[in-house]
Design a protein around this motif. Structure first.
Motif, short mmCIF file in Angstrom:
data_model
loop_
_atom_site.label_atom_id
_atom_site.label_comp_id
_atom_site.label_asym_id
_atom_site.label_seq_id
_atom_site.Cartn_x
_atom_site.Cartn_y
_atom_site.Cartn_z
N PHE A 245 0.86 -1.20 0.00
CA PHE A 245 0.00 0.00 0.00
C PHE A 245 0.89 1.24 0.00
O PHE A 245 2.11 1.12 0.16
CB PHE A 245 -0.93 0.00 1.22
CG PHE A 245 -0.20 0.08 2.54
CD1 PHE A 245 0.33 -1.06 3.13
CD2 PHE A 245 -0.02 1.30 3.18
CE1 PHE A 245 1.02 -1.00 4.33
CE2 PHE A 245 0.66 1.37 4.39
CZ PHE A 245 1.18 0.22 4.96
N LEU A 250 -3.36 5.21 2.51
CA LEU A 250 -3.65 5.02 3.93
C LEU A 250 -4.21 6.32 4.52
O LEU A 250 -5.20 6.31 5.27
CB LEU A 250 -2.36 4.62 4.65
CG LEU A 250 -2.36 4.65 6.18
CD1 LEU A 250 -3.30 3.58 6.72
CD2 LEU A 250 -0.95 4.41 6.73
N GLU A 284 -0.89 -2.97 6.95
CA GLU A 284 -1.53 -1.66 6.87
C GLU A 284 -2.52 -1.46 8.01
O GLU A 284 -2.61 -0.39 8.60
CB GLU A 284 -2.24 -1.51 5.52
CG GLU A 284 -2.85 -0.13 5.34
CD GLU A 284 -3.53 0.06 3.99
OE1 GLU A 284 -3.75 -0.95 3.30
OE2 GLU A 284 -3.84 1.21 3.65
N SER A 288 -2.55 1.61 10.57
CA SER A 288 -3.75 2.44 10.64
C SER A 288 -4.27 2.50 12.08
O SER A 288 -4.64 3.56 12.57
CB SER A 288 -4.80 1.84 9.69
OG SER A 288 -6.04 2.38 9.94
#
Ligand code: ADP
Length: 670
Positions: A245, A250, A284, A288
């Motif tokens: 990613f 994000l 990810e 996050s």
């Protein structure tokens, strides 16, 4: 040398006082009646004079030397003494220079010897002392060593018991939290129903009360969720889900998430992704989650100003995420403490905002799982910056890539072991265990990957972890055991609970409950791999001995066993008896030709399905080709025979007949 010899006479009473002295005594010593003889002794010789008097009182004494002051100078005199009725009488003579010198020398030597022996004694005492000291030190060291060993085992015990306690705690927290969630969700749902007025409107007061219930429940759910996350981390149950990613993608998701929550126009929230960050390959979801925690905190503790979330390229292939606010800041003494569980800073804002005190400790643990760090710099009144530094590519992803690379090409002489296991850590463990034991591990993290691997490699054994995709792994086991081509590959089933009966019923050759012991594993795998004989039989029907030899030679170091027939009739008979996986058939045979052989094979139900590769050096005519196509035979010209081509054709025909697992990719990598 002058032999000056002067004599003197004296008499003393029992106490050593002079009672008579001759002229010489008076002249040389200055002796006077009534004085003690010891008065005339040279310094330090008083005791010697007293001894002379004492001895002379009892018996005759000769050659008793003593140093007296003769004309003021210390001179050695040799005395003879003998007792009288009330004292002693003494006759002394001043020793000749030579004698005096010799006696002096002897004296000095005596002194030296004494002092040497004193030195010697001292040294010996010192040595003895040192020896004792050493012994004592040794004993102390021994004691310390014993102490360290005892301490070590105590620490070990405590660590074990802590581990057990932590496990129990994690289990209890996990279970209790789960139990909490159900009623909490019910209360939240019911409160919302009440607030919606589905069953009649609430009074304003009731609305307020139910609102309080709802908010309290929501913060309780938050606490329960944080506790669950922490207990999962502690129990080592947090898996890694790496994916590729970018920071902007994000940030876009985070921006969307926080937009509805921003209810103050006094605080702005901005995301800045540096162009140098590039693509990340890590978890990810975890990044996050950490950033969400940090942004929530930043917004909570900032009454006016800004919160800025940024990403930039860090050192050594890392990425630095930071969340900077212009809020109340954190005093230096609290800056480490806030990462502890339940730690909060006492400040006026704290009472106004909700919080569990678990967010930062959870975030730091998550950062560690990502192979990174989470730190803070802050100044009270000015604001704080939380910095998360993570490797751009998670170390495990890199390890996995190496592992996949290592397993892509088969290493000669190393039996390949297919390990089907979804947990990376456990896969690494297998790899470490097996690498040094002469096996090559072919890792598969999903059933799909396992099937793919089976299509290109025939493993010497399979280690199958049943936790992996649950039912799917059981069906992989039963599929492999139900398929003729793979039935003989030994399979070791690994589970966390006892499922031996099921495993054996589905055909598992070995069964084991985790955790695995390295020695046991390698011993068992070696035994399993050895048990499996060559089971892929290839029949070569050719009247030319050299041609048969060539095929056998090509397949010598593969999983295929070659059996040979020199005539069509023999070939058909062998095909029935041995049920080969494929047949290499020479097109031109004496007596029975290739078409006759094909017909014979098709007639018999037991040989009908065996794929045939027509092996020929002749250019086939079109009608011949057409007929062969009807019989689904593959043609392989003898001219361009090499191992790759031969194996490729075998796999092709096996795949066609459904014998082997699906063949993927053009060039075989075996
Ligand atoms: P919670 O926010 O749920 O109380 P955290 O573990 O996330 O728990 O944070 C612990 C404490 O650290 C907070 O209660 C607060 O006192 C302090 N803190 C965290 N972030 C900030 C920040 N950006 N500014 C000021 N204080 C902070």
């Amino acid at each position: 040398m002058t032999a000056l010899r002067r004599e003197l006479g004296l008499a003393c009473d029992a106490d050593g006082c002079i009672t008579w002295a001759d002229q010489a005594a008076e002249a040389l010593l200055g002796a006077s009646i009534g004085a003690r003889l010891s008065t005339y002794a040279a310094p330090g010789q008083e005791a010697r004079v007293a001894e002379l008097v004492r001895e002379g009182r009892h018996a005759r004494v000769d050659d008793f030397d003593v140093v007296l002051l003769v004309n003021g100078a210390a001179k050695r005199l040799m005395f003879s003494a003998q007792p009288t009725l009330d004292g002693i009488v003494l006759v002394g003579s001043v020793a000749t220079e030579a004698l005096a010198g010799a006696l002096d020398l002897a004296d000095r030597a005596q002194d030296e010897i004494t002092s040497l022996s004193i030195d010697n004694d001292r040294q010996q005492r010192e040595l003895l002392h040192r020896g004792e000291e050493l012994l004592r030190l040794n004993r102390e060291l021994d004691d310390s060593a014993r102490g360290v060993i005892a301490l070590h085992s105590e620490v070990q015990e405590q660590a074990d018991s802590l581990r057990r306690i932590t496990e129990v705690k994690s289990r209890v927290v996990a279970n209790v939290s789960h139990e909490f969630r159900t009623p909490l969700n019910a209360i939240i749902g019911l409160s919302k129903l009440l607030l919606n007025g589905t069953d009649g409107p609430l009074t304003a007061e009731q609305q307020k009360q139910v609102g309080f219930i709802l908010r309290s429940c929501e913060s309780l759910v938050e606490l329960v969720n944080d506790l669950l996350d922490l207990s999962k981390i502690e129990a080592g149950k947090v898996g890694l889900r790496p994916e590729t990613f970018t920071a902007p993608s994000l940030f876009a998701a985070l921006r969307g998430m926080f937009k509805p929550l921003q209810n103050s126009d006094q605080v702005s929230l901005a995301f800045v992704a540096g162009a140098d960050v590039g693509e990340l390959n890590t978890d990810e979801g975890k990044i996050s989650q950490i950033l969400k925690n940090l942004i929530t905190n930043a917004l909570k503790f900032t009454e006016r100003g800004s919160v800025t979330v940024s990403a930039s390229a860090g050192p050594n292939g890392s990425v630095t995420f930071s969340v900077t606010d212009t809020g109340i800041g954190i005093p230096i003494e609290d800056q480490e403490r806030i990462f502890e569980e339940f730690a909060q800073v006492d400040n006026p804002l704290q009472r106004k905002v909700k919080g569990t005190g678990l967010g930062l400790s959870l975030s730091r643990r998550l950062a560690e799982i990502l192979g990174g760090t989470l730190t803070v710099t802050s100044a009270p009144g000015a604001g704080s910056t939380f910095t998360l530094i993570v490797p751009r590519v998670h170390p495990e992803v890199e390890e996995m890539a190496h592992l996949a690379e290592r397993s892509a090409a088969l290493e000669p002489g190393k039996p390949p072991i297919l390990v089907v296991e979804d947990d990376r850590q456990t896969l690494f463990l297998y790899e470490r265990y097996l690498r040094n034991s002469g096996f090559q591990i072919i890792p598969a993290r999903t059933i799909e990957e396992a099937r793919e691997a089976m299509a290109r490699v025939r493993p010497a054994a399979i280690v199958l972890d049943i936790m992996l995709e649950g039912e799917a792994s059981w069906s992989l086991l039963s599929d492999l055991k139900a398929t003729a081509d793979t039935r003989d590959i030994p399979i070791m089933v690994v589970t966390v609970t006892n499922r031996e009966q099921k495993a054996r019923a589905l055909g598992a050759d070995e069964f084991v409950i985790k955790p695995l012991d390295q020695q046991w594993l390698t011993r068992k795998l070696a035994a399993l791999a050895r048990r499996r004989g060559p089971i892929n039989t290839i029949l070569v029907i050719d009247d030319d001995e050299v041609a048969r030899y060539m095929v056998a030679k090509l397949l010598a170091e593969t999983d295929y066993e070659v059996i040979e027939a020199a005539t069509g009739a023999d070939g058909v008979r062998l095909a029935r008896e041995r049920q080969p996986q494929a047949i290499f058939l020479d097109f031109v045979l004496p007596g029975m030709n290739a078409f006759d052989v094909l017909d014979e094979l098709k007639l018999d139900a037991s040989t009908r399905h065996i794929p045939v590769i027509i092996h020929t050096s002749r250019n086939l005519a079109d009608d011949e080709r057409q007929r062969l196509a009807v019989d689904a035979a593959t043609i392989l010209p003898k001219q361009n025979l090499n191992r790759e081509v031969a194996l490729g054709r075998i796999r092709e025909v096996l795949a066609k007949t459904g014998f082997a697992a699906v063949e993927r990719g053009e060039s075989p990598r075996v």
